[in-house]
Design an enzyme around this catalytic site. Structure first.
Site, PDB file in Angstrom:
ATOM      1  N   VAL A 185      42.341  28.401 -65.442  1.00 30.25           N
ATOM      2  CA  VAL A 185      43.209  29.337 -64.739  1.00 30.25           C
ATOM      3  C   VAL A 185      44.376  29.767 -65.628  1.00 30.25           C
ATOM      4  O   VAL A 185      44.868  28.992 -66.439  1.00 30.25           O
ATOM      5  CB  VAL A 185      43.734  28.714 -63.410  1.00 30.25           C
ATOM      6  CG1 VAL A 185      44.676  27.544 -63.676  1.00 30.25           C
ATOM      7  CG2 VAL A 185      44.382  29.749 -62.516  1.00 30.25           C
ATOM      8  N   CYS A 186      44.783  31.044 -65.487  1.00 35.41           N
ATOM      9  CA  CYS A 186      46.014  31.528 -66.107  1.00 35.41           C
ATOM     10  C   CYS A 186      46.763  32.308 -65.023  1.00 35.41           C
ATOM     11  O   CYS A 186      46.658  31.969 -63.843  1.00 35.41           O
ATOM     12  CB  CYS A 186      45.743  32.356 -67.366  1.00 35.41           C
ATOM     13  SG  CYS A 186      44.842  33.893 -67.074  1.00 35.41           S
ATOM     14  N   ARG A 187      47.499  33.354 -65.371  1.00 37.91           N
ATOM     15  CA  ARG A 187      48.255  34.075 -64.351  1.00 37.91           C
ATOM     16  C   ARG A 187      47.349  34.991 -63.534  1.00 37.91           C
ATOM     17  O   ARG A 187      47.378  34.964 -62.306  1.00 37.91           O
ATOM     18  CB  ARG A 187      49.378  34.892 -65.002  1.00 37.91           C
ATOM     19  CG  ARG A 187      50.261  35.624 -64.002  1.00 37.91           C
ATOM     20  CD  ARG A 187      51.482  36.233 -64.687  1.00 37.91           C
ATOM     21  NE  ARG A 187      52.300  36.926 -63.693  1.00 37.91           N
ATOM     22  CZ  ARG A 187      52.198  38.224 -63.427  1.00 37.91           C
ATOM     23  NH1 ARG A 187      51.304  38.958 -64.084  1.00 37.91           N
ATOM     24  NH2 ARG A 187      52.958  38.797 -62.518  1.00 37.91           N
TER      25      ARG A 187
ATOM     26  N   GLY B  25      43.862  35.893 -64.910  1.00 37.55           N
ATOM     27  CA  GLY B  25      42.458  35.683 -65.246  1.00 37.55           C
ATOM     28  C   GLY B  25      42.005  36.137 -66.616  1.00 37.55           C
ATOM     29  O   GLY B  25      40.876  35.879 -67.000  1.00 37.55           O
TER      30      GLY B  25
ATOM     31  N   MET C  24      46.460  32.334 -61.109  1.00 39.94           N
ATOM     32  CA  MET C  24      47.434  31.670 -60.252  1.00 39.94           C
ATOM     33  C   MET C  24      48.003  32.601 -59.190  1.00 39.94           C
ATOM     34  O   MET C  24      48.453  32.144 -58.143  1.00 39.94           O
ATOM     35  CB  MET C  24      48.561  31.054 -61.098  1.00 39.94           C
ATOM     36  CG  MET C  24      48.139  29.823 -61.879  1.00 39.94           C
ATOM     37  SD  MET C  24      47.403  28.486 -60.874  1.00 39.94           S
ATOM     38  CE  MET C  24      48.786  28.034 -59.818  1.00 39.94           C
TER      39      MET C  24
END
Length: 110
Positions: free
Chosen positions: A61-63, A65, A89
């Site tokens: 996961v990041c902010r 995708g 996220m």
């Protein structure tokens, strides 16, 4: 960048006992992250690949995708069972999944 073969999962569908790898930067992590997540910033993943478990699904996961898609693609190339968390996220927060901060204040996605 589009990865046609990249497996993805909705943030709401990540198992609560799943392995969640957060590849955002330290300031993003500090502002708010999933309590059970493991933090390895994107730029450190190659050097810290030994910390990523081989025998289970890794939810990356990041902010939103994008970075996590690149990391998931890399992990898959290394033989890791990795999936990208669709929407990152921001989707995690929108799905009502819990967040914690490193500073004790209200947690949020930056």
């Amino acid at each position: 960048m589009h990865f046609a073969q990249l497996p993805t999962v909705d943030a709401a569908a990540v198992p609560s006992d799943g392995y969640l790898l957060d590849v955002r930067e330290p300031d993003e992590w500090a502002a708010g992250h999933a309590e059970e997540a493991v933090h390895i910033p994107m730029g450190e993943v190659v050097a810290r690949i030994a910390e990523v478990p081989a025998g289970r699904t890794v939810h990356v996961v990041c902010r939103v995708g994008g970075r996590s898609a690149q990391v998931a693609q890399y992990l898959i190339a290394q033989g890791v069972d990795a999936v990208n968390v669709d929407g990152g996220m921001l989707a995690w927060e929108a799905a009502g999944r819990p967040l914690v901060s490193e500073h004790g204040g209200p947690a949020g996605v930056v």
